[in-house]
Write a protein that holds these residues in place. Structure first.
Motif, PDB file in Angstrom:
ATOM      1  N   ALA A   5       0.874  -1.458   0.188  1.00  0.00           N
ATOM      2  CA  ALA A   5      -0.453   0.016  -0.075  1.00  0.00           C
ATOM      3  C   ALA A   5       0.686   1.197  -0.085  1.00  0.00           C
ATOM      4  CB  ALA A   5      -1.017   0.131   1.536  1.00  0.00           C
ATOM      5  N   THR A   6       0.242   2.150  -0.975  1.00  0.00           N
ATOM      6  CA  THR A   6       1.223   3.652  -0.912  1.00  0.00           C
ATOM      7  C   THR A   6       1.069   4.823   0.192  1.00  0.00           C
ATOM      8  OG1 THR A   6       1.466   3.222  -3.081  1.00  0.00           O
ATOM      9  CG2 THR A   6       1.771   5.989  -2.354  1.00  0.00           C
ATOM     10  N   TYR A   7       1.558   5.110   1.245  1.00  0.00           N
ATOM     11  CA  TYR A   7       1.251   6.298   2.085  1.00  0.00           C
ATOM     12  C   TYR A   7       1.865   7.642   1.674  1.00  0.00           C
ATOM     13  CZ  TYR A   7      -0.460   2.194   4.939  1.00  0.00           C
ATOM     14  OH  TYR A   7      -1.090   1.168   5.199  1.00  0.00           O
ATOM     15  N   VAL A   8       1.162   8.301   2.371  1.00  0.00           N
ATOM     16  CA  VAL A   8       1.568   9.611   2.279  1.00  0.00           C
ATOM     17  C   VAL A   8       1.320  10.273   3.178  1.00  0.00           C
ATOM     18  CG1 VAL A   8       1.385  11.858   1.664  1.00  0.00           C
ATOM     19  CG2 VAL A   8       0.119  10.387   0.198  1.00  0.00           C
ATOM     20  N   TYR A   9       3.507  10.726   3.785  1.00  0.00           N
ATOM     21  CA  TYR A   9       3.578  11.118   5.183  1.00  0.00           C
ATOM     22  C   TYR A   9       4.727  12.886   4.688  1.00  0.00           C
ATOM     23  CZ  TYR A   9       8.083   9.993   4.549  1.00  0.00           C
ATOM     24  OH  TYR A   9       9.638   9.713   4.116  1.00  0.00           O
ATOM     25  N   HIS A  10       4.206  13.202   6.541  1.00  0.00           N
ATOM     26  CA  HIS A  10       5.244  15.016   6.675  1.00  0.00           C
ATOM     27  C   HIS A  10       5.755  14.420   7.568  1.00  0.00           C
ATOM     28  CE1 HIS A  10       2.339  17.461   8.262  1.00  0.00           C
ATOM     29  NE2 HIS A  10       2.106  16.641   8.633  1.00  0.00           N
ATOM     30  N   CYS A  11       6.718  14.793   8.151  1.00  0.00           N
ATOM     31  CA  CYS A  11       7.468  14.672  10.348  1.00  0.00           C
ATOM     32  C   CYS A  11       7.927  16.417  10.519  1.00  0.00           C
ATOM     33  CB  CYS A  11       8.753  13.540   9.868  1.00  0.00           C
ATOM     34  SG  CYS A  11      10.132  13.703   8.695  1.00  0.00           S
ATOM     35  N   GLY A  12       7.840  15.612  11.780  1.00  0.00           N
ATOM     36  CA  GLY A  12       8.008  17.041  12.466  1.00  0.00           C
ATOM     37  C   GLY A  12       7.421  17.158  13.800  1.00  0.00           C
ATOM     38  N   SER A  13       6.981  18.773  13.831  1.00  0.00           N
ATOM     39  CA  SER A  13       6.154  18.513  15.153  1.00  0.00           C
ATOM     40  C   SER A  13       4.910  20.063  15.036  1.00  0.00           C
ATOM     41  CB  SER A  13       6.787  18.781  16.259  1.00  0.00           C
ATOM     42  OG  SER A  13       8.030  19.972  16.475  1.00  0.00           O
ATOM     43  N   ASP A  14       4.569  20.589  15.217  1.00  0.00           N
ATOM     44  CA  ASP A  14       3.987  21.569  15.469  1.00  0.00           C
ATOM     45  C   ASP A  14       5.129  22.647  15.882  1.00  0.00           C
ATOM     46  OD1 ASP A  14       1.735  20.918  15.332  1.00  0.00           O
ATOM     47  OD2 ASP A  14       1.128  20.779  17.618  1.00  0.00           O
ATOM     48  N   ASP A  15       6.545  22.682  16.318  1.00  0.00           N
ATOM     49  CA  ASP A  15       7.461  23.122  15.444  1.00  0.00           C
ATOM     50  C   ASP A  15       7.941  24.283  14.528  1.00  0.00           C
ATOM     51  OD1 ASP A  15       7.182  24.599  18.538  1.00  0.00           O
ATOM     52  OD2 ASP A  15       8.336  22.618  18.801  1.00  0.00           O
ATOM     53  N   GLY A  16       7.045  23.073  13.435  1.00  0.00           N
ATOM     54  CA  GLY A  16       7.512  22.443  12.179  1.00  0.00           C
ATOM     55  C   GLY A  16       7.515  21.582  11.902  1.00  0.00           C
ATOM     56  N   TRP A  17       7.659  21.815  10.281  1.00  0.00           N
ATOM     57  CA  TRP A  17       6.983  19.917   9.470  1.00  0.00           C
ATOM     58  C   TRP A  17       7.243  19.771   8.323  1.00  0.00           C
ATOM     59  CZ3 TRP A  17       3.668  16.203  11.815  1.00  0.00           C
ATOM     60  CH2 TRP A  17       3.289  16.696  12.867  1.00  0.00           C
ATOM     61  N   SER A  18       7.761  18.673   7.810  1.00  0.00           N
ATOM     62  CA  SER A  18       8.695  18.823   6.792  1.00  0.00           C
ATOM     63  C   SER A  18       7.783  19.014   5.396  1.00  0.00           C
ATOM     64  CB  SER A  18       9.262  16.786   6.557  1.00  0.00           C
ATOM     65  OG  SER A  18       8.512  16.451   6.410  1.00  0.00           O
ATOM     66  N   ASP A  19       8.719  18.157   4.186  1.00  0.00           N
ATOM     67  CA  ASP A  19       7.916  18.822   3.559  1.00  0.00           C
ATOM     68  C   ASP A  19       6.909  17.496   2.799  1.00  0.00           C
ATOM     69  OD1 ASP A  19       8.725  20.786   2.269  1.00  0.00           O
ATOM     70  OD2 ASP A  19      10.477  19.415   0.715  1.00  0.00           O
ATOM     71  N   VAL A  20       6.119  16.714   1.813  1.00  0.00           N
ATOM     72  CA  VAL A  20       4.630  16.252   2.073  1.00  0.00           C
ATOM     73  C   VAL A  20       5.264  14.548   1.202  1.00  0.00           C
ATOM     74  CG1 VAL A  20       3.062  14.807   1.596  1.00  0.00           C
ATOM     75  CG2 VAL A  20       3.136  17.518   2.600  1.00  0.00           C
ATOM     76  N   PHE A  21       5.621  14.021   1.530  1.00  0.00           N
ATOM     77  CA  PHE A  21       6.625  12.860   0.444  1.00  0.00           C
ATOM     78  C   PHE A  21       5.385  11.381   0.741  1.00  0.00           C
ATOM     79  CE2 PHE A  21       9.914  14.848   3.137  1.00  0.00           C
ATOM     80  CZ  PHE A  21      10.424  15.339   2.653  1.00  0.00           C
ATOM     81  N   PHE A  22       5.666  10.456   0.213  1.00  0.00           N
ATOM     82  CA  PHE A  22       5.021   8.770   0.006  1.00  0.00           C
ATOM     83  C   PHE A  22       6.465   8.159  -0.132  1.00  0.00           C
ATOM     84  CE2 PHE A  22       6.246  10.689  -4.279  1.00  0.00           C
ATOM     85  CZ  PHE A  22       5.886   9.560  -5.154  1.00  0.00           C
ATOM     86  N   PHE A  23       5.989   6.733   0.271  1.00  0.00           N
ATOM     87  CA  PHE A  23       6.253   5.710   0.269  1.00  0.00           C
ATOM     88  C   PHE A  23       5.295   4.239   0.013  1.00  0.00           C
ATOM     89  CE2 PHE A  23       5.791   5.654   4.810  1.00  0.00           C
ATOM     90  CZ  PHE A  23       5.324   4.495   5.200  1.00  0.00           C
ATOM     91  N   THR A  24       5.474   3.011  -0.137  1.00  0.00           N
ATOM     92  CA  THR A  24       4.511   1.756  -0.356  1.00  0.00           C
ATOM     93  C   THR A  24       5.464   0.994   0.294  1.00  0.00           C
ATOM     94  OG1 THR A  24       4.661   2.848  -3.234  1.00  0.00           O
ATOM     95  CG2 THR A  24       4.467  -0.039  -1.642  1.00  0.00           C
ATOM     96  N   ALA A  25       4.834   0.903   1.462  1.00  0.00           N
ATOM     97  CA  ALA A  25       4.975  -0.201   2.127  1.00  0.00           C
ATOM     98  C   ALA A  25       5.714  -1.599   1.909  1.00  0.00           C
ATOM     99  CB  ALA A  25       3.511  -0.751   3.236  1.00  0.00           C
ATOM    100  N   LEU A  26       6.713  -2.575   2.366  1.00  0.00           N
ATOM    101  CA  LEU A  26       6.464  -3.459   2.154  1.00  0.00           C
ATOM    102  C   LEU A  26       6.226  -4.803   1.475  1.00  0.00           C
ATOM    103  CD1 LEU A  26      10.541  -2.599   2.749  1.00  0.00           C
ATOM    104  CD2 LEU A  26       9.824  -2.455   0.871  1.00  0.00           C
ATOM    105  N   ASN A  27       5.922  -4.996   0.785  1.00  0.00           N
ATOM    106  CA  ASN A  27       5.322  -6.812   0.811  1.00  0.00           C
ATOM    107  C   ASN A  27       6.335  -7.809   1.171  1.00  0.00           C
ATOM    108  OD1 ASN A  27       3.857  -9.183   0.487  1.00  0.00           O
ATOM    109  ND2 ASN A  27       2.492  -8.119  -1.993  1.00  0.00           N
ATOM    110  N   ASP A  28       5.513  -8.365   2.469  1.00  0.00           N
ATOM    111  CA  ASP A  28       6.166  -9.710   3.049  1.00  0.00           C
ATOM    112  C   ASP A  28       6.720 -10.512   3.100  1.00  0.00           C
ATOM    113  OD1 ASP A  28       6.852  -7.175   5.104  1.00  0.00           O
ATOM    114  OD2 ASP A  28       4.459  -7.148   5.637  1.00  0.00           O
ATOM    115  N   SER A  29       5.293 -11.165   1.426  1.00  0.00           N
ATOM    116  CA  SER A  29       5.702 -12.151   0.708  1.00  0.00           C
ATOM    117  C   SER A  29       6.511 -13.103   0.184  1.00  0.00           C
ATOM    118  CB  SER A  29       4.391 -11.987   0.040  1.00  0.00           C
ATOM    119  OG  SER A  29       4.614 -13.486  -0.513  1.00  0.00           O
ATOM    120  N   SER A  30       6.572 -13.402   0.622  1.00  0.00           N
ATOM    121  CA  SER A  30       8.334 -14.571   0.378  1.00  0.00           C
ATOM    122  C   SER A  30       7.767 -14.513  -1.372  1.00  0.00           C
ATOM    123  CB  SER A  30       9.093 -15.853   0.417  1.00  0.00           C
ATOM    124  OG  SER A  30       7.739 -16.898   1.101  1.00  0.00           O
ATOM    125  N   SER A  31       7.245 -14.457  -1.820  1.00  0.00           N
ATOM    126  CA  SER A  31       6.967 -14.683  -3.307  1.00  0.00           C
ATOM    127  C   SER A  31       7.007 -13.073  -3.981  1.00  0.00           C
ATOM    128  CB  SER A  31       5.533 -15.259  -3.537  1.00  0.00           C
ATOM    129  OG  SER A  31       4.097 -14.715  -2.911  1.00  0.00           O
TER     130      SER A  31
END
Length: 444
Positions: free
Chosen positions: A106-132
C-alpha cells in the motif's frame, strides 16, 4: 530598502555592511525537520522515518493511505542527541518514528516533525512481506555530495517507484568530520529526494570512519541493535546481510569488533540455512564495502591475493578470520561490493579460481558465489583505473559513472544490470543468475 534609499550614500553603505551582523545577531530557530530518510525496521508491516533538527522538538509522523484524507493517522517516537566530535561540538537531534501495521504494497503519504515545524510531504510504498514478492533494488556505493553524477537519475527513478529499496554499499560521502559534520548534513539533504521515498539501506565504508563511525552510527536507523554496523533482513525470496569490512582496517577502534561481527555473521548464516528458512528465503545476498576481489590498479586490499576481507589477518592476536570460506560454506549466492570507483562483474569465483556453472551458461547453477562491484555512482575522487591484465575471474569492467539494479524475481532467478549515467541511462551489462538449488550443496 526604502529606508536605505533615504539615507546619504556613505550612511547607506555603512548600514548595508552591517547586514550580516544584524542577521547573525538573531538566533535561528532550528526546529525545521530536514534530512528525512526511510529504512526498513526488519519487522513485517513496518517502516522507520528518521530526520534531523538542530533544536529539541517533538517527534511525530502524520500519515495515511494515498487517496484518503491527508494525515488521518499519526505515530510518535523520540529523539536522541548527537554531538559531533569536531572542534565546534555541534549538537543535533536525530528523530526516529517507527510506523507499524502497514498494509503490504500500500502507498502512504506522510510528513514528519512537530507543531514547531513540518517537513515536505512525501510518499512511500509499504514493503510486501510475502516470500513470493519480487523486489527491485538500486545498488551503488561511493556516492558523494561533490560530483554526485548518478544522483539526478536515481532521484527520478526512486520517485517513479522503480525500486522497492536502495542498497548504498558504503562511502556515503562525506559523512565525516569535514566542516564539523556540515558536509554530512549536506549529503543527507541531497539524498532526501531518494531516501524519503524508498527505504535506504546502508553499510559503513572507509569514509564513515572518523570519530569511530559516530556520524554513521547516529544518523542511520538500520534493523537490529548494532548501531547499523551489521544487520540482516528479509525481502521477497532473499535474505540480505549487511556488514562492515572496515573492522579489518580500523583496529584502533577495537579488534573485538572484528570477532564480534564474525560470530554474528556465523550465527546469522546458520539460522538462514536452517532448512525451513532456506526454503522460504533461498537467496542469500551480502553487501559490504571493500571487495574480496577486484582488478583495479590502485593497490587497494582487493588487488592483493591475500586480501584481509577474503583471507583475514595474521598480524593480529589471535589471527582474524576472513570471510570467503564462511560465505562459501553457507552457500552465499551473490556478494555486492563498492569502494572501487568502477563497475566490475566477476565470473563465479572461489579461492581465486573461476567456478562457472558451464562454459556456455556460467551463471546457471554456478559453482561459487557471484561478485558484483558497483562503486561508480559519482564522488569527488572520480573513477579509478583498471589493471590492464586482469585475472581470469574478471568478466566485465567499466569506468563509466553509473549504478546497478537487481531484481530478485523468484526462488530460482535473479537479474542484475549496470546502468551507465555517462551514456544517458543505457544498460551496459546484464546477467541472469539461475539456481535450481541453493546452499553449500549447490557448489558440488
Amino acid at each position: 530598502l526604502s529606508a536605505v534609499k533615504m539615507l546619504p550614500v556613505p550612511a547607506a553603505c555603512a548600514l548595508l555592511s552591517l547586514a550580516p551582523v544584524l542577521v547573525l545577531g538573531v538566533p535561528p530557530i532550528w526546529t525545521q525537520p530536514e534530512q528525512v530518510h526511510l529504512s526498513y525496521a526488519g519487522v513485517p508491516g513496518s517502516m522507520v522515518v528518521t530526520w534531523t533538527t538542530f533544536n529539541k522538538t517533538e517527534s511525530e509522523v502524520e500519515y495515511g493511505p494515498a487517496g484518503a484524507p491527508l494525515f488521518e493517522m499519526s505515530a510518535k517516537g523520540d529523539a536522541t542527541v548527537f554531538v559531533d566530535s569536531g572542534e565546534e561540538k555541534r549538537k543535533m537531534f536525530i528523530h526516529r518514528v517507527t510506523l507499524t501495521n502497514l498494509k503490504p504494497a500500500a502507498t502512504y503519504v506522510y510528513h514528519c516533525g512537530s507543531d514547531d515545524g513540518w517537513s515536505d510531504v512525501f510518499f512511500f510504498t509499504a514493503l510486501n512481506d510475502s516470500s513470493s514478492f519480487s523486489p527491485r533494488f538500486a545498488l551503488y556505493g561511493d556516492l558523494g555530495n561533490e560530483n554526485p553524477q548518478s544522483l539526478a537519475r536515481l532521484q527520478k527513478e526512486a520517485q517513479q517507484g522503480l525500486y522497492d529499496a536502495i542498497l548504498h554499499i558504503g562511502n556515503l560521502y562525506l559523512l565525516v568530520h569535514s566542516d564539523n559534520a556540515r558536509i554530512g548534513d549536506e549529503f543527507m539533504r541531497q539524498i532526501q529526494s531518494v531516501a524519503a521515498y524508498v527505504p535506504y539501506m546502508t553499510c559503513p565504508g572507509n569514509h564513515e570512519a572518523t570519530y569511530n563511525f559516530s556520524n554513521y552510527r547516529n544518523r542511520f536507523s538500520m534493523p537490529g541493535q548494532t548501531e547499523s554496523l551489521w544487520y540482516s533482513w528479509n525481502l521477497g525470496s532473499a535474505h540480505i546481510i549487511s556488514f562492515s569490512t572496515e573492522v579489518y582496517f580500523y583496529l584502533q577502534f577495537g579488534l573485538e569488533l572484528l570477532f564480534k561481527q564474525y560470530e554474528w555473521l556465523k550465527r546469522d548464516l546458520e539460522e538462514a540455512n536452517r532448512p525451513e528458512n532456506r526454503a522460504e528465503r533461498p537467496w542469500i545476498i551480502t553487501m559490504g564495502h571493500r571487495p574480496m576481489y577486484c582488478s583495479d590498479d590502485d593497490q587497494d586490499d582487493c588487488t592483493n591475493f591475500d586480501s584481509y576481507v577474503r583471507l583475514g589477518r595474521n598480524d593480529t592476536k589471535p589471527p582474524a578470520p576472513g570471510l570467503e570460506d564462511l560465505f562459501y560454506r553457507h552457500g552465499v549466492d551473490v556478494e555486492l561490493w563498492a569502494h572501487e570507483h568502477t563497475y566490475e562483474r566477476l565470473w563465479p569465483v572461489y579461492g581465486d579460481k573461476v567456478h562457472n556453472g558451464s562454459l556456455e551458461k556460467p551463471y546457471v547453477n554456478p559453482k561459487a558465489p557471484v561478485h558484483i562491484i558497483t562503486g561508480s555512482a559519482g564522488c569527488r575522487e572520480r573513477t579509478d583505473r583498471f589493471n590492464p591484465n586482469p585475472k581470469a575471474w574478471s568478466a566485465f569492467r567499466s569506468t563509466d559513472y553509473g549504478y546497478s539494479r537487481m531484481h530478485v524475481v523468484n526462488a530460482t532467478h535473479l537479474y542484475l544490470e549496470q546502468v551507465s549515467d555517462d551514456q544517458d541511462g543505457k544498460v551496459i551489462d546484464n546477467i541472469w543468475v539461475v539456481k535450481e538449488k541453493h546452499g553449500f550443496s549447490a557448489w558440488s
